[in-house]
Design an enzyme around this catalytic site. Structure first.
Site, PDB file in Angstrom:
ATOM      1  N   ASN A  18      81.282-131.547  -0.801  1.00  0.00           N
ATOM      2  CA  ASN A  18      79.855-131.203  -0.731  1.00  0.00           C
ATOM      3  C   ASN A  18      79.652-129.904  -1.503  1.00  0.00           C
ATOM      4  O   ASN A  18      80.028-128.837  -1.024  1.00  0.00           O
ATOM      5  CB  ASN A  18      79.451-131.037   0.745  1.00  0.00           C
ATOM      6  CG  ASN A  18      78.043-130.495   0.884  1.00  0.00           C
ATOM      7  OD1 ASN A  18      77.249-130.534  -0.052  1.00  0.00           O
ATOM      8  ND2 ASN A  18      77.727-129.972   2.062  1.00  0.00           N
TER       9      ASN A  18
ATOM     10  N   LYS B  85      76.921-128.418  -2.272  1.00  0.00           N
ATOM     11  CA  LYS B  85      75.732-127.641  -1.880  1.00  0.00           C
ATOM     12  C   LYS B  85      74.952-127.225  -3.141  1.00  0.00           C
ATOM     13  O   LYS B  85      74.929-127.972  -4.107  1.00  0.00           O
ATOM     14  CB  LYS B  85      76.145-126.429  -1.034  1.00  0.00           C
ATOM     15  CG  LYS B  85      77.144-126.808   0.072  1.00  0.00           C
ATOM     16  CD  LYS B  85      77.351-125.717   1.061  1.00  0.00           C
ATOM     17  CE  LYS B  85      78.469-126.090   2.008  1.00  0.00           C
ATOM     18  NZ  LYS B  85      78.504-125.315   3.198  1.00  0.00           N
TER      19      LYS B  85
ATOM     20  N   HIS C 253      73.169-132.722   7.549  1.00  0.00           N
ATOM     21  CA  HIS C 253      74.078-131.572   7.455  1.00  0.00           C
ATOM     22  C   HIS C 253      73.470-130.417   8.257  1.00  0.00           C
ATOM     23  O   HIS C 253      72.245-130.248   8.288  1.00  0.00           O
ATOM     24  CB  HIS C 253      74.262-131.179   5.984  1.00  0.00           C
ATOM     25  CG  HIS C 253      75.357-130.179   5.777  1.00  0.00           C
ATOM     26  ND1 HIS C 253      75.189-128.838   6.044  1.00  0.00           N
ATOM     27  CD2 HIS C 253      76.641-130.320   5.372  1.00  0.00           C
ATOM     28  CE1 HIS C 253      76.329-128.201   5.787  1.00  0.00           C
ATOM     29  NE2 HIS C 253      77.227-129.082   5.371  1.00  0.00           N
TER      30      HIS C 253
ATOM     31  N   GLU D 196      73.173-127.392   7.671  1.00  0.00           N
ATOM     32  CA  GLU D 196      72.301-126.493   6.890  1.00  0.00           C
ATOM     33  C   GLU D 196      70.912-127.102   6.733  1.00  0.00           C
ATOM     34  O   GLU D 196      69.902-126.394   6.735  1.00  0.00           O
ATOM     35  CB  GLU D 196      72.952-126.202   5.525  1.00  0.00           C
ATOM     36  CG  GLU D 196      74.146-125.271   5.686  1.00  0.00           C
ATOM     37  CD  GLU D 196      75.182-125.372   4.584  1.00  0.00           C
ATOM     38  OE1 GLU D 196      74.908-125.959   3.526  1.00  0.00           O
ATOM     39  OE2 GLU D 196      76.298-124.859   4.802  1.00  0.00           O
TER      40      GLU D 196
ATOM     41  N   GLU E  46      81.195-131.694  12.208  1.00  0.00           N
ATOM     42  CA  GLU E  46      81.223-130.386  11.568  1.00  0.00           C
ATOM     43  C   GLU E  46      80.782-129.315  12.560  1.00  0.00           C
ATOM     44  O   GLU E  46      79.566-129.062  12.707  1.00  0.00           O
ATOM     45  CB  GLU E  46      80.285-130.365  10.363  1.00  0.00           C
ATOM     46  CG  GLU E  46      80.670-131.348   9.279  1.00  0.00           C
ATOM     47  CD  GLU E  46      80.356-130.788   7.909  1.00  0.00           C
ATOM     48  OE1 GLU E  46      81.274-130.681   7.107  1.00  0.00           O
ATOM     49  OE2 GLU E  46      79.196-130.441   7.652  1.00  0.00           O
TER      50      GLU E  46
ATOM     51  N   GLY F 202      81.910-122.755   6.325  1.00  0.00           N
ATOM     52  CA  GLY F 202      81.809-121.627   5.401  1.00  0.00           C
ATOM     53  C   GLY F 202      82.249-120.298   5.996  1.00  0.00           C
ATOM     54  O   GLY F 202      81.968-119.238   5.435  1.00  0.00           O
TER      55      GLY F 202
ATOM     56  N   SER G 179      85.653-125.476   6.936  1.00  0.00           N
ATOM     57  CA  SER G 179      86.724-124.641   6.385  1.00  0.00           C
ATOM     58  C   SER G 179      88.033-125.402   6.180  1.00  0.00           C
ATOM     59  O   SER G 179      89.116-124.877   6.478  1.00  0.00           O
ATOM     60  CB  SER G 179      86.934-123.396   7.253  1.00  0.00           C
ATOM     61  OG  SER G 179      85.748-122.603   7.241  1.00  0.00           O
TER      62      SER G 179
HETATM   63  C1  PEP Z   1      80.311-128.305   4.502  1.00  0.00           C
HETATM   64  O1  PEP Z   1      79.606-127.837   3.624  1.00  0.00           O
HETATM   65  O2  PEP Z   1      80.012-129.379   5.010  1.00  0.00           O
HETATM   66  C2  PEP Z   1      81.503-127.576   4.902  1.00  0.00           C
HETATM   67  C3  PEP Z   1      82.285-128.075   5.825  1.00  0.00           C
HETATM   68  O3  PEP Z   1      81.726-126.360   4.263  1.00  0.00           O
HETATM   69  P1  PEP Z   1      83.105-125.507   4.273  1.00  0.00           P
HETATM   70  O4  PEP Z   1      84.220-126.459   3.935  1.00  0.00           O
HETATM   71  O5  PEP Z   1      82.906-124.462   3.221  1.00  0.00           O
HETATM   72  O6  PEP Z   1      83.263-124.945   5.643  1.00  0.00           O
END
Ligand code: PEP
Length: 260
Positions: A11, A13, A101, A103, A173, A179, A219
């Site tokens: 992803n 973003k 998601h 976000e 998630e 992040g 992460s």
């Molecule tokens: C994500 O954007 O769905 C995500 C899990 O980001 P990260 O791997 O940076 O934590």
């Protein structure tokens, strides 16, 4: 247990212009071998502005990388300034679309009802939703993780057939792990994902729960990917930051367990 091929999704973003995206996909495709694609499906989810460029690259070079999108509206067309419809994504041969998601939920007000509308529209257009669920740190510390994610699963899958649910992807998630450099321990992620699978069974039946693919996201890095992906209920990873650089994303893909 049903065979569920892992899906490793990048992803991106709001990163990478279409020119940068082309370079990343080219480099990723040099790094990945046939045996890697046998072990896992690999999708990249560029910004809308790069979708056409990556579709053309995948097509011209016959790459095994699969095209994904990060978001869409649920209506096929209309007066929704700034939005992109599932019909438009399907016309670009997009296969996977992320829905809900954290976000989008937190920053753009996507509710469970909106996520459900999007999941239905993505399916109606012949694509596969990657529906994200996850708890905040406060919810986790209050012991509410299972209640939160099972509520999101129930609402997000409302009105779908068992067959539709069985063919889709859910991504667990934990919001506090996205992040932040903090990830759920493999045991914790496994336990919550097993509970999500139970929630899917309650909504759509045991057959759907046996085939739905459930990713972990939060992460994921080359250093922790193998241990996470080795968990029995974890069918891949949704990767943000580490997917931007093919030198990090390729080893994550290559950490997927090999069969046979
Ligand atoms: C994500 O954007 O769905 C995500 C899990 O980001 P990260 O791997 O940076 O934590």
């Amino acid at each position: 247990m049903a065979e569920r091929k892992p899906l490793i999704s990048g992803n991106w973003k709001m990163h990478h212009t279409h020119l940068e995206a082309i370079r990343v996909v080219q480099k990723l495709s040099y790094a990945l071998k046939d045996t890697d694609y046998e072990a896992a499906d690999v999708s990249v989810h560029p910004a809308f502005t790069a979708l056409r460029a990556i579709q053309t690259l995948i097509d011209a070079d016959r790459l095994s990388i699969i095209l994904g999108a990060q978001h869409c509206h649920w209506e096929p067309k209309g007066a929704f300034t700034g939005e992109v419809s599932p019909t438009m994504l399907a016309a670009l041969q997009v296969t996977y679309v992320i829905a809900g998601h954290s976000e989008r939920r937190e920053l753009f007000g996507e509710t469970d009802e909106v996520v459900n509308l999007k999941v239905k529209a993505i399916l109606a257009n012949g694509m596969t939703p990657i529906m994200c669920v996850g708890e905040t740190l406060d919810e986790r510390e209050a012991g509410d993780t299972d209640a939160k994610v099972s509520g999101q699963v129930k609402a997000g899958l409302e009105g779908l057939t068992a067959e539709q649910v069985g063919g889709m992807v859910v991504a667990y998630e934990p919001i506090w792990a996205i992040g932040t450099g903090r990830n759920a321990t493999p045991d914790d992620a496994q336990a919550t994902i097993a509970s999500i699978r139970g929630a899917v069974a309650n909504v759509a039946g045991a057959d759907a729960a046996a085939t739905v693919r459930i990713q972990y996201g939060g992460s994921v890095k080359p250093a922790n990917a193998a241990e996470i992906l080795a968990q029995p209920d974890i069918d891949g990873a949704l990767v943000g930051g580490a997917s931007l650089d093919p030198d990090e994303f390729a080893p994550i893909v290559q950490a997927a367990p090999r069969r046979g």
